[in-house]
Design an enzyme around this catalytic site. Structure first.
Site, PDB file in Angstrom:
ATOM      1  N   GLY A 136     120.934  35.249 -54.487  1.00 30.07           N
ATOM      2  CA  GLY A 136     120.510  35.684 -55.811  1.00 30.07           C
ATOM      3  C   GLY A 136     120.813  34.616 -56.840  1.00 30.07           C
ATOM      4  N   ASP A 181     120.617  48.753 -61.295  1.00 30.93           N
ATOM      5  CA  ASP A 181     119.755  47.800 -60.572  1.00 30.93           C
ATOM      6  C   ASP A 181     119.306  48.420 -59.251  1.00 30.93           C
ATOM      7  OD1 ASP A 181     118.320  45.485 -60.103  1.00 30.93           O
ATOM      8  OD2 ASP A 181     120.034  44.376 -59.301  1.00 30.93           O
ATOM      9  N   LEU A 225     121.904  35.600 -45.169  1.00 33.17           N
ATOM     10  CA  LEU A 225     121.083  36.811 -45.229  1.00 33.17           C
ATOM     11  C   LEU A 225     120.209  36.856 -46.470  1.00 33.17           C
ATOM     12  CD1 LEU A 225     123.833  39.355 -44.103  1.00 33.17           C
ATOM     13  CD2 LEU A 225     122.047  38.326 -42.692  1.00 33.17           C
ATOM     14  N   GLY A 226     120.648  36.233 -47.532  1.00 31.26           N
ATOM     15  CA  GLY A 226     119.875  36.245 -48.779  1.00 31.26           C
ATOM     16  C   GLY A 226     120.679  35.614 -49.893  1.00 31.26           C
ATOM     17  N   TYR A 269     123.509  34.013 -58.661  1.00 28.45           N
ATOM     18  CA  TYR A 269     124.794  33.306 -58.579  1.00 28.45           C
ATOM     19  C   TYR A 269     125.571  33.641 -57.298  1.00 28.45           C
ATOM     20  CZ  TYR A 269     126.720  37.751 -60.353  1.00 28.45           C
ATOM     21  OH  TYR A 269     127.067  39.079 -60.523  1.00 28.45           O
ATOM     22  N   ALA A 270     124.908  34.241 -56.319  1.00 30.70           N
ATOM     23  CA  ALA A 270     125.615  34.603 -55.086  1.00 30.70           C
ATOM     24  C   ALA A 270     124.719  34.411 -53.867  1.00 30.70           C
ATOM     25  CB  ALA A 270     126.090  36.046 -55.153  1.00 30.70           C
ATOM     26  N   THR A 271     125.349  34.115 -52.739  1.00 28.55           N
ATOM     27  CA  THR A 271     124.663  34.022 -51.447  1.00 28.55           C
ATOM     28  C   THR A 271     125.413  34.905 -50.463  1.00 28.55           C
ATOM     29  OG1 THR A 271     124.043  31.738 -51.920  1.00 28.55           O
ATOM     30  CG2 THR A 271     123.884  32.446 -49.631  1.00 28.55           C
ATOM     31  N   VAL A 272     124.656  35.648 -49.640  1.00 30.86           N
ATOM     32  CA  VAL A 272     125.278  36.584 -48.693  1.00 30.86           C
ATOM     33  C   VAL A 272     125.099  36.053 -47.273  1.00 30.86           C
ATOM     34  CG1 VAL A 272     125.341  38.963 -47.841  1.00 30.86           C
ATOM     35  CG2 VAL A 272     124.790  38.510 -50.249  1.00 30.86           C
ATOM     36  N   LYS A 290     129.750  38.057 -49.424  1.00 29.58           N
ATOM     37  CA  LYS A 290     129.030  37.639 -50.633  1.00 29.58           C
ATOM     38  C   LYS A 290     129.813  36.488 -51.258  1.00 29.58           C
ATOM     39  CE  LYS A 290     127.175  39.641 -54.929  1.00 29.58           C
ATOM     40  NZ  LYS A 290     126.997  40.929 -55.659  1.00 29.58           N
TER      41      LYS A 290
END
Length: 428
Positions: A24, A138, A21-22, A26-29, A45
């Site tokens: 960042g 954020d 889905l996306g 240090y993370a991928t969802v 996540k």
């Protein structure tokens, strides 16, 4: 084939991870399904342990600590978290509507009523966080998810426990939505979230952020400027919406709207936002309205019916059904006509006394002028024009009348005392 395997979702014992889905820093969802009969849809996540440094590890631990105990209809729920040798997994509630950024872009701009509905939900979540001394730090459309028409705050990776008196100077969040005090690397506190809310509302209404720029240098220059924020030329928003926007987008945090003022602002109007309590409030008010109606107090009943309807309408957005609503709408319309009829009858009965007073005021120009203004106000009210418009004319009339009375001789007042007493109710 080998090159594609590096992009394959990681394996998780209880879930099947599917599309990405996306991602960042240090993370991928991923979208995922729970194994077994339920086939529950979730978002996972995935945080790679190797990508974590000390600061990001602390952020992740704070995010888990904050989310694991929170249950709120407008905050994405953390269902569980797991880990293995390579990754940490946060199993989150699935929101099928995507994020607010995509929603705004697909429509270019949002009508004020839609933006207001989203703002109310955001305010509800922020009030919950504020009561627990939690700042998101954020807030941006990409971190606000939609599940149907329900908005939910997500991605608490930068969130912190911050008392109102706590100050920090660490740069957090996304530059386009950062408050000036954060961009300028000054001490900041929880009020930075209010600035971000202002930027999100501005973007929802006008299709772009107030500091939209082609480079970070240009963005930073605009944010550091001392020029006050202005709405786009020709912006068509309500008075309350304009007031809230400009107070949220106040560069000086000490002059910015406070959380208490934000939660009670008339544009936010949290009292009438759709919620499970909407129907309860509506029923209480309609019972009072019915009682006043039965007692023959038409004006009071009309006011209570209208207040009840202000809560019935939001309850519809919560998928609550109450079939008698149409009956209350019809009765409110009947009462509106009856109250107007009562007012017209009072005006007709008092017309003679007004004519007598006008005749006696022929040698008193100011008093005659006041009566003419009163007639104009009555005509406005009889024609069904805006109540506020008629009230303004009544107030103008009273001003003229007071000036006239101040300059009138005592004998004139005593002789006409009965007439003045008779006329005053018409002018109030």
């Amino acid at each position: 084939m080998a090159s594609n395997s590096s992009f394959a979702p990681p394996k998780l014992s209880d879930f099947i991870l599917t599309e990405r889905l996306g991602s960042g820093t240090y993370a991928t969802v991923y979208k995922a399904y729970r194994k077994g009969d339920s086939r529950e849809v979730v978002a996972v996540k995935v945080v790679g342990k190797k990508s974590l440094n000390r600061a990001s590890t602390e952020n992740l631990l704070t995010e888990i600590e904050i989310l694991k105990t929170m249950r709120h209809p407008h905050i994405v729920q953390l269902k569980d978290f797991q880990w293995d040798a390579d990754n940490i997994y946060l199993i989150m509630e699935w929101c099928s509507g995507g994020d607010l950024c995509r929603f705004i872009r697909s429509r270019r701009i949002l009508p004020e009523r839609v933006a207001r509905s989203f703002l109310q939900q955001m305010a509800c979540a922020l009030q919950f966080l504020h009561e627990r001394n939690i700042s998101h730090l954020d807030l941006k459309p990409q971190n606000i998810l939609l599940s149907g028409s329900v908005l939910k705050l997500a991605d608490f990776g930068f969130a912190q426990y911050m008392s109102p008196w706590d100050e920090q100077s660490v740069l957090r969040g996304s530059p386009l939505y950062m408050a000036p005090e954060m961009v300028c690397r000054r001490q900041y506190d929880s009020r930075v979230d209010l600035w971000s809310v202002g930027v999100i509302l501005y973007e929802a209404l006008f299709g772009r952020a107030p500091f939209a720029s082609r480079s970070y240098a240009e963005l930073e220059e605009k944010i550091r400027s001392n020029q006050p924020i202005e709405l786009p030329p020709g912006a068509r928003v309500s008075k309350d919406c304009r007031d809230l926007l400009l107070r949220l987008l106040e560069r000086n945090p000490d002059a910015r709207i406070t959380f208490a003022e934000f939660f009670t602002h008339p544009f936010v109007d949290m009292e009438h936002m759709p919620s499970a309590e909407s129907l309860v409030k509506a029923k209480e008010l309609v019972l009072q309205a019915v009682q006043k109606d039965q007692e023959g107090e038409r004006s009071a009943a009309l006011s209570l019916y209208c207040s009840a309807l202000e809560h019935f309408v939001p309850s519809i957005h919560c998928k609550q059904d109450f079939p008698q609503v149409s009956q209350y709408v019809s009765r409110a319309e009947e009462l509106k006509a009856l109250v107007a009829s009562d007012n017209r009858r009072s005006f007709e009965e008092a017309r003679t006394s007004r004519d007598v007073l006008r005749e006696m005021s022929r040698d008193q120009p100011r008093l005659l002028a006041a009566l003419e203004v009163a007639s104009a106000a009555i005509a406005k009210e009889e024609s069904g024009m805006d109540d506020h418009e008629a009230l303004d004319v009544y107030q103008q009339c009273l001003g003229e009348l007071l000036l006239a009375l101040a300059g009138t001789q005592t004998s004139f007042l005593s002789k006409r005392d009965g007439f003045i007493q008779l006329s005053c109710p018409l002018l109030l």
